[in-house]
Design an enzyme around this catalytic site. Structure first.
Site, PDB file in Angstrom:
ATOM      1  N   SER A   9      -5.224  -3.716  -1.313  1.00 58.21           N
ATOM      2  CA  SER A   9      -6.656  -3.070  -1.194  1.00 58.21           C
ATOM      3  C   SER A   9      -6.459  -1.925  -2.407  1.00 58.21           C
ATOM      4  O   SER A   9      -6.897  -0.646  -2.084  1.00 58.21           O
ATOM      5  CB  SER A   9      -6.864  -2.537  -0.093  1.00 58.21           C
ATOM      6  OG  SER A   9      -7.366  -3.542   0.956  1.00 58.21           O
ATOM      7  N   TRP A  10      -5.851  -2.134  -3.845  1.00 58.98           N
ATOM      8  CA  TRP A  10      -5.707  -1.224  -4.742  1.00 58.98           C
ATOM      9  C   TRP A  10      -5.834  -2.085  -6.186  1.00 58.98           C
ATOM     10  O   TRP A  10      -6.077  -3.190  -6.197  1.00 58.98           O
ATOM     11  CB  TRP A  10      -4.432  -0.387  -4.609  1.00 58.98           C
ATOM     12  CG  TRP A  10      -3.219  -1.411  -4.493  1.00 58.98           C
ATOM     13  CD1 TRP A  10      -2.680  -1.756  -3.263  1.00 58.98           C
ATOM     14  CD2 TRP A  10      -2.497  -1.784  -5.580  1.00 58.98           C
ATOM     15  NE1 TRP A  10      -1.675  -2.558  -3.494  1.00 58.98           N
ATOM     16  CE2 TRP A  10      -1.544  -2.821  -4.864  1.00 58.98           C
ATOM     17  CE3 TRP A  10      -2.523  -2.043  -6.804  1.00 58.98           C
ATOM     18  CZ2 TRP A  10      -0.639  -3.458  -5.521  1.00 58.98           C
ATOM     19  CZ3 TRP A  10      -1.632  -2.759  -7.653  1.00 58.98           C
ATOM     20  CH2 TRP A  10      -0.633  -3.428  -6.974  1.00 58.98           C
ATOM     21  N   HIS A  34      -3.738   4.833   4.262  1.00 55.68           N
ATOM     22  CA  HIS A  34      -4.434   3.575   3.808  1.00 55.68           C
ATOM     23  C   HIS A  34      -4.027   2.236   4.271  1.00 55.68           C
ATOM     24  O   HIS A  34      -4.815   1.470   4.799  1.00 55.68           O
ATOM     25  CB  HIS A  34      -4.631   3.559   2.226  1.00 55.68           C
ATOM     26  CG  HIS A  34      -5.740   2.860   1.562  1.00 55.68           C
ATOM     27  ND1 HIS A  34      -5.227   1.699   1.038  1.00 55.68           N
ATOM     28  CD2 HIS A  34      -6.903   2.904   1.496  1.00 55.68           C
ATOM     29  CE1 HIS A  34      -6.331   1.131   0.390  1.00 55.68           C
ATOM     30  NE2 HIS A  34      -7.323   1.812   0.708  1.00 55.68           N
ATOM     31  N   SER A  60     -11.864  -6.535  -4.066  1.00 57.36           N
ATOM     32  CA  SER A  60     -12.579  -6.614  -5.417  1.00 57.36           C
ATOM     33  C   SER A  60     -12.848  -5.397  -6.182  1.00 57.36           C
ATOM     34  O   SER A  60     -12.883  -5.255  -7.451  1.00 57.36           O
ATOM     35  CB  SER A  60     -13.708  -7.442  -5.456  1.00 57.36           C
ATOM     36  OG  SER A  60     -14.777  -6.664  -4.680  1.00 57.36           O
ATOM     37  N   GLY A  61     -12.981  -4.239  -5.363  1.00 57.23           N
ATOM     38  CA  GLY A  61     -13.174  -3.006  -6.225  1.00 57.23           C
ATOM     39  C   GLY A  61     -14.477  -2.221  -5.755  1.00 57.23           C
ATOM     40  O   GLY A  61     -15.315  -2.619  -5.414  1.00 57.23           O
ATOM     41  N   SER A 118     -11.542  -1.936   0.566  1.00 58.14           N
ATOM     42  CA  SER A 118     -10.267  -1.694   1.226  1.00 58.14           C
ATOM     43  C   SER A 118     -10.205  -2.269   2.627  1.00 58.14           C
ATOM     44  O   SER A 118      -9.440  -3.007   3.019  1.00 58.14           O
ATOM     45  CB  SER A 118      -9.963  -0.265   1.546  1.00 58.14           C
ATOM     46  OG  SER A 118      -9.583   0.125   0.188  1.00 58.14           O
ATOM     47  N   PRO A 162      -6.540  -0.976 -10.751  1.00 56.43           N
ATOM     48  CA  PRO A 162      -6.673  -0.119 -11.714  1.00 56.43           C
ATOM     49  C   PRO A 162      -7.773   0.818 -11.189  1.00 56.43           C
ATOM     50  O   PRO A 162      -8.551   0.396 -10.780  1.00 56.43           O
ATOM     51  CB  PRO A 162      -7.015  -0.967 -12.922  1.00 56.43           C
ATOM     52  CG  PRO A 162      -6.256  -1.991 -12.612  1.00 56.43           C
ATOM     53  CD  PRO A 162      -6.395  -2.359 -11.202  1.00 56.43           C
ATOM     54  N   ASP A 199       0.856  -1.208  -0.058  1.00 59.28           N
ATOM     55  CA  ASP A 199      -0.201  -0.072   0.061  1.00 59.28           C
ATOM     56  C   ASP A 199       0.966   1.310  -0.065  1.00 59.28           C
ATOM     57  O   ASP A 199       2.105   1.293  -0.770  1.00 59.28           O
ATOM     58  CB  ASP A 199      -0.942   0.048   1.162  1.00 59.28           C
ATOM     59  CG  ASP A 199      -2.228   0.479   0.957  1.00 59.28           C
ATOM     60  OD1 ASP A 199      -2.224   1.790   0.916  1.00 59.28           O
ATOM     61  OD2 ASP A 199      -3.142  -0.013   0.599  1.00 59.28           O
TER      62      ASP A 199
END
Length: 793
Positions: free
Chosen positions: A253-254, A194, A293-294, A368, A256, A153
């Site tokens: 937890s990131w 984060h 997952s986004g 996240s 695109p 992160d």
């Protein structure tokens, strides 16, 4: 002379705006770093770098190195061909690539932090059974001890009072600044909080009166600072490949941009790092990569367009709200494996964890927050059985996750009777069930891969295209599969408006996976080039029979496109169906659910049953086991079938030197009683994109209209940037004339009575001219300097 400072500012601002406009249009931004494959070792790499004016930033992995050149522009719209060509001509250089800056978004939902207080963590032990059953795992004696987790992160605050006791420097590195210290860069807005928040969810220290408690509160926790700078393929690969035989679990937890129009994933080096991790990490058992997952739900995004969550090597985790609903930010896709809790609506509680500046927050949000909770549960599970492979862990998740209490309208029952959803995967993780099943788990058979070319010739998509194919799943071949794990549909297609497409895959047992839902914001005409859409919804099904691919245009527009390639890739084993439990006999003590906890003499406990002989891959051992009674947990000494080391097929003990026989891909050393692995075969490179199919002349006019429409956002972005530049110049000139302020060559942004953070420079550096970008950084002991400007602009 007076005009020089503001002219420099205008030029710099114009350059920055050009780069921003280029990024908005999706153009590549080239950095001044290269990834280079050099044979001969680190000394040769250093020599090549020095000879050609480069600086070797270090090894990525193997023979891949990260080079930097001080004379090349840090961010440019075009590659630097002269430097690239000179390096390419060096005999030892096998491959090189100038690195491109990627857009990677942290997957949290922003909210202002609240004042810290000692919280109630409802998702760990709820009174209504709406929790992750973590307390049950703790009751069985598992708290993550001996397990190492690293948060990839923006860094972690290693001196936070709730993290310091579990901090592991061996699981930490600053890839952005090339040093071992992952401490985040401090700003007024706390932008880099984060990683610290995610770390606290996993391993915040227990019983110290600070903040809350981590899921695996005795695990070791580290962090990789890699998001607070240019994110390139090399940066991602170095982070994913950090210390793989020390770190067990990587939590990320990131990914695109979750904007509903991006299709992006790991490039060559990051993809190789994933493969090396699962094949060589943890001594060959495989690194475990947990991925959020986004958060693109509001933009109608699909996590199957994210090559990180869509990878078979990552364990993709989605979110549920406190009341068991789909959060507004959640993305639905067929690659999601399971779910943990996170934030929801305003009347629902959020996640409690550590925060930047040694604080505590009750407002961690988004997917996240879900991925680190899963990483903590996986740490508990690994403590219960350290010999689990990366695929064993995914099997455990599938078999123990619970759909109960989760509301969605797309729950379906797959071919083996399991409920599965595109929003939740197989349901909520259950920590208690996972550690219980892990203790006597039989290692799954080696992974097989069956590749089937489906399409014989290109097919027009039109309004709707259906492709049917009956397969035997490589029957009669060494890679025959009868029990599925992951399924990929690798598609190459052209389409004039990609966002109007919906793609479904139906298995022979009738399970319908949505590989792609319509994305209204995706106006791209790029289509897909060998994109691997992945589904986990057919887990444990038999893949033999008819597979159906459906591609449809969800809009009323007269869209057009062609499917040119469809490859079905099946992953799994040759096991016939689900393994039946051994016959139960010789049980001395049964629980109320008829599970055996103590066996008679001459028997060993295996998966809650008693057997006279442990199955292949296990060996009997006398261990202390934890037996949960109604009010307490008793420790009982009993004979238990424990897994052999992952390198052994059969064994006389759990160590790698206790092997009696080896898997087919390894050979037994009769003296050392160890199994030596054969080297991994190299992977096939991706096929090149086929040339576009010719179109009838009548389609030229609609194609032209679509092209003009697709350039409209670029025109608007360019005009906006021009207007902003003009306003900036006028305002700056006016303020400059009013104040008479002179910058004297120092590159400092100032605000009236504002705190300005600047990483890596001590306060006295502000009295001198700033060093050039090419000079070595000094004064790393002080991570942040706060400058308070007293001048009134």
């Amino acid at each position: 002379m007076e005009l020089r400072p503001w002219l420099l500012w205008v030029v710099a601002a114009a350059g920055a705006l050009v780069l921003l406009a280029a990024e908005a249009r999706g153009q590549k931004i080239f950095t001044n770093t290269w990834a280079v494959h050099i044979s001969g070792g680190p000394a040769v790499a250093d020599s090549v770098a020095r000879k050609h004016g480069f600086h070797n930033l270090g090894q990525i992995f193997g023979d891949y190195y990260h080079f930097w050149h001080r004379a090349v522009t840090k961010r440019s719209l075009s590659p630097h061909r002269p430097r690239h060509s000179r390096l390419q001509r060096v005999p030892q250089v096998k491959w090189l690539e100038q690195q491109v800056a990627k857009q990677r978004a942290k997957r949290d939902v922003y909210q202002e932090p609240t004042d810290p207080k000692f919280p109630q963590q409802w998702y760990l032990s709820g009174v209504t059974q709406r929790d992750l059953n973590v307390k049950e795992a703790w009751a069985q004696g598992f708290t993550g001890r001996g397990i190492v987790v690293s948060i990839l992160d923006d860094g972690i605050e290693k001196n936070h009072p709730d993290l310091a006791g579990n901090y592991d420097p061996g699981a930490s590195f600053d890839v952005n600044d090339q040093d071992p210290d992952p401490q985040p860069r401090y700003t007024q807005m706390n932008d880099n909080r984060h990683g610290t928040r995610c770390a606290g969810e996993v391993a915040a220290v227990a019983n110290n009166g600070v903040c809350g408690v981590g899921v695996a509160y005795n695990a070791r926790i580290g962090g990789v600072r890699m998001l607070d700078g240019e994110v390139t393929d090399a940066v991602e690969a170095r982070s994913l490949g950090l210390n793989p035989n020390h770190i067990h679990i990587y939590s990320a937890s990131w990914g695109p941009e979750d904007d509903g129009k991006t299709v992006d994933g790991p490039a060559r080096l990051a993809e190789e790092a994933f493969f090396r991790g699962v094949s060589q990490g943890r001594g060959g058992l495989g690194s475990i990569f947990v991925w959020a997952s986004g958060n693109g739900g509001r933009e109608h995004d699909s996590c199957n367009c994210d090559g990180y969550t869509n990878s078979i090597y990552t364990l993709s985790i989605s979110s549920a709200t406190q009341f068991g609903n789909v959060p507004w930010y959640s993305e639905a896709c067929s690659s999601t494996l399971a779910t943990t809790y996170s934030s929801g609506n305003q009347n629902e509680k959020q996640i409690v964890t550590t925060d930047l500046r040694q604080k505590c927050t009750e407002s961690h949000t988004g997917t996240s927050a879900s991925a680190p909770l899963a990483a903590g549960i996986i740490a508990l599970t690994l403590e219960a059985n350290k010999n689990l492979t990366w695929r064993d862990m995914q099997h455990l998740v599938v078999q123990t996750s619970k759909p109960a209490h989760l509301n969605a309208n797309d729950w379906a029952t797959n071919g083996v009777g399991r409920k599965v959803s595109h929003s939740y995967g197989y349901g909520l993780l259950d920590a208690g069930a996972m550690v219980a099943l892990a203790q006597n788990w039989t290692t799954v058979a080696p992974q097989r891969k069956c590749i089937i070319e489906i399409l014989a010739e290109p097919k027009d998509i039109g309004k709707r295209l259906e492709v049917r194919k009956t397969v035997t799943a490589c029957l009669g071949e060494p890679n025959h599969i009868s029990r599925l794990e992951h399924v990929q549909a690798r598609l190459t297609l052209s389409y004039n408006r990609r966002g109007d497409l919906a793609i479904h895959l139906i298995s022979p047992m009738g399970t319908r996976s949505t590989l792609l839902a319509a994305r209204p914001h995706d106006y791209s005409a790029d289509g897909f080039n060998d994109w691997a859409f992945m589904t986990t919804h057919s887990w444990d099904e038999d893949p033999s029979g008819e597979w159906v691919l459906e591609i449809e245009n969800t809009s009323e527009a007269n869209n057009y496109g062609t499917l040119t390639k469809f490859t079905l890739v099946l992953y799994g084993t040759a096991s016939e169906g689900l393994s039946a439990p051994p016959e139960s006999s010789g049980c001395k003590t049964l629980t109320s659910s008829q599970a055996c906890v103590v066996c008679e003499e001459g028997f060993s406990l295996h998966q809650k049953s008693c057997v006279q002989r442990c199955p292949p891959g296990f060996t009997p051992q006398v261990l202390d086991t934890h037996y949960s009674t109604e009010n307490d947990v008793e420790i009982i000494r009993a004979s238990v079938c424990t897994p052999c080391h992952a390198s052994c097929a059969t064994c006389q003990g759990p160590a790698p030197t206790d092997c009696l026989s080896c898997p087919s891909h390894a050979s037994l050393d009769p003296v050392e009683q160890t199994c030596s692995r054969q080297s991994q075969s190299s992977r096939e490179s991706r096929p090149q994109q086929p040339p576009p199919a010719l179109r009838p002349e009548v389609e030229v006019e609609p194609r032209l209209r679509a092209g003009l429409a697709s350039h409209l956002p670029e025109v608007l972005a360019g005009l906006s940037c021009l207007i902003i530049a003009l306003i900036f110049g006028i305002v700056f000139l006016f303020l400059h004339r009013c104040s008479g302020f002179s910058f004297r060559g120092v590159k400092v942004y100032t605000m009236d009575r504002g705190l300005i953070s600047y990483k890596g420079l001590p306060p006295e550096a502000w009295q001198e001219e700033c060093p050039s970008d090419s000079e070595e950084d000094e004064g790393r002991g002080e991570r942040t300097a706060f400058i308070k400007d007293q001048s009134a602009l």
